[in-house]
Write a protein that holds these residues in place. Structure first.
Motif, PDB file in Angstrom:
ATOM      1  N   ALA A  56       0.900  -1.406   0.258  1.00  0.00           N
ATOM      2  CA  ALA A  56      -0.430   0.187   0.090  1.00  0.00           C
ATOM      3  C   ALA A  56       0.781   1.238  -0.078  1.00  0.00           C
ATOM      4  CB  ALA A  56      -1.036  -0.156   1.191  1.00  0.00           C
ATOM      5  N   GLN A  58      -8.171   6.428  -5.891  1.00  0.00           N
ATOM      6  CA  GLN A  58      -7.787   4.511  -6.158  1.00  0.00           C
ATOM      7  C   GLN A  58      -6.740   4.442  -4.687  1.00  0.00           C
ATOM      8  OE1 GLN A  58      -8.685   3.194  -8.267  1.00  0.00           O
ATOM      9  NE2 GLN A  58      -9.715   4.339  -8.869  1.00  0.00           N
ATOM     10  N   LYS A 113      -9.433   2.548  -2.066  1.00  0.00           N
ATOM     11  CA  LYS A 113      -9.256   1.390  -3.018  1.00  0.00           C
ATOM     12  C   LYS A 113      -8.206   0.566  -1.789  1.00  0.00           C
ATOM     13  CE  LYS A 113     -11.854  -1.032  -6.840  1.00  0.00           C
ATOM     14  NZ  LYS A 113     -11.278  -0.205  -8.552  1.00  0.00           N
ATOM     15  N   ILE A 114      -7.420   1.313  -2.427  1.00  0.00           N
ATOM     16  CA  ILE A 114      -6.435   0.013  -1.713  1.00  0.00           C
ATOM     17  C   ILE A 114      -6.374  -0.168  -0.640  1.00  0.00           C
ATOM     18  CG2 ILE A 114      -3.423  -0.147  -2.163  1.00  0.00           C
ATOM     19  CD1 ILE A 114      -3.286   1.187  -4.909  1.00  0.00           C
ATOM     20  N   ASN A 170      -6.636  -3.622   1.413  1.00  0.00           N
ATOM     21  CA  ASN A 170      -5.738  -3.856   2.903  1.00  0.00           C
ATOM     22  C   ASN A 170      -6.453  -5.001   4.244  1.00  0.00           C
ATOM     23  OD1 ASN A 170      -3.069  -4.224   1.948  1.00  0.00           O
ATOM     24  ND2 ASN A 170      -3.039  -1.813   1.141  1.00  0.00           N
ATOM     25  N   MET A 174      -7.366  -4.334  -5.832  1.00  0.00           N
ATOM     26  CA  MET A 174      -6.289  -3.853  -5.894  1.00  0.00           C
ATOM     27  C   MET A 174      -5.506  -3.528  -7.772  1.00  0.00           C
ATOM     28  SD  MET A 174      -4.366  -5.135  -2.877  1.00  0.00           S
ATOM     29  CE  MET A 174      -3.958  -4.252  -1.340  1.00  0.00           C
ATOM     30  N   ALA A 208      -7.134  -0.950  -8.695  1.00  0.00           N
ATOM     31  CA  ALA A 208      -6.892   0.346  -8.768  1.00  0.00           C
ATOM     32  C   ALA A 208      -5.036   0.983  -9.686  1.00  0.00           C
ATOM     33  CB  ALA A 208      -7.052   0.738  -6.815  1.00  0.00           C
ATOM     34  N   TYR A 209      -4.652  -0.224  -9.389  1.00  0.00           N
ATOM     35  CA  TYR A 209      -3.049   0.170 -10.227  1.00  0.00           C
ATOM     36  C   TYR A 209      -3.606   0.688 -11.346  1.00  0.00           C
ATOM     37  CZ  TYR A 209      -0.288  -0.221  -5.430  1.00  0.00           C
ATOM     38  OH  TYR A 209       0.056  -0.110  -4.140  1.00  0.00           O
ATOM     39  N   SER A 247      -0.131  -3.946 -11.196  1.00  0.00           N
ATOM     40  CA  SER A 247      -2.259  -4.730 -12.187  1.00  0.00           C
ATOM     41  C   SER A 247      -1.794  -5.797 -12.308  1.00  0.00           C
ATOM     42  CB  SER A 247      -2.084  -3.150 -12.617  1.00  0.00           C
ATOM     43  OG  SER A 247      -2.797  -3.698 -12.351  1.00  0.00           O
ATOM     44  N   TYR A 250      -0.891  -7.682  -9.094  1.00  0.00           N
ATOM     45  CA  TYR A 250      -2.279  -8.291  -8.153  1.00  0.00           C
ATOM     46  C   TYR A 250      -3.220  -9.512  -9.154  1.00  0.00           C
ATOM     47  CZ  TYR A 250      -0.678  -5.656  -4.791  1.00  0.00           C
ATOM     48  OH  TYR A 250       0.288  -4.946  -3.777  1.00  0.00           O
TER      49      TYR A 250
END
Length: 196
Positions: A19, A51, A54-55, A59, A86, A89-90, A123, A126
């Motif tokens: 994170a 984002q 969101k991450i 977590n 994740m 988000a990335y 991204s 993940y």
């Protein structure tokens, strides 16, 4: 034989390292008036903020699912969703940096492209962790714990590698401009970012 709990805790610990990647988006404040750079920073920071949330939520979900009595099915479901979030988000941050264009600094274009490449690669990592979690055998606690261990190891690698291009992108004036943005200030939870 250890159950899923210690492994899950390891997973949560590895995750919190990951994170930090996004939350690196804040530097020291500056008095430079570079409107072009400031508007670039604002665009990126505004896009990063949701984002980053969101991450953080992903977590938190994984950490919440680390109690001793978590069933493998629940752990799998939570982890899978968290990795998906994740990954998304990335990817979204990468898209935001692409959309913002190159920052108005020396080598801005190369820095931007490297950062986008890195974000997209994170991204993808993940996404592949999600696939790995989805394929775990929840019927067999031992196998499941072993599988989670592998995921945690991958995650560990992911959280220690990766953010070099982002750091390079945020060096110097770019970092200063980003630190000026309200949305980057709130996206960062690092108290150390205040002294500059």
């Amino acid at each position: 034989m250890e159950g899923t709990n210690p492994v899950n805790k390891k997973l949560a610990a590895a995750l919190s390292g990951g994170a930090v990647l996004v939350l690196a988006l804040s530097g020291c404040s500056s008095d430079d008036n570079n409107d072009k750079l400031n508007s670039w920073a604002k665009q990126v920071c505004d896009a990063v903020q949701p984002q980053a949330k969101k991450i953080e939520a992903a977590n938190a979900a994984i950490q919440k699912q680390t109690s001793d009595n978590s069933k493998p099915e629940d752990v799998q479901k939570t982890d899978s969703q968290a990795f998906q979030d994740m990954s998304d988000a990335y990817k979204a941050i990468g898209a935001a940096v692409t959309k913002a264009g190159a920052p108005d600094v020396d080598n801005g274009e190369k820095k931007q492209q490297d950062a986008v490449k890195e974000l997209n690669s994170i991204s993808a990592s993940y996404a592949s962790l999600k696939k790995q979690v989805d394929e775990l055998d929840t019927k067999d606690q031992g196998k499941f714990a072993d599988g989670l261990k592998d995921v945690a190891t991958e995650l560990d690698k992911l959280s220690t590698s990766g953010s070099d291009a982002l750091k390079t992108l945020e060096e110097g004036d770019v970092g200063k401009a980003m630190a000026e943005q309200e949305s980057c200030k709130s996206a960062s939870t690092t108290p150390s970012a205040t002294n500059g």
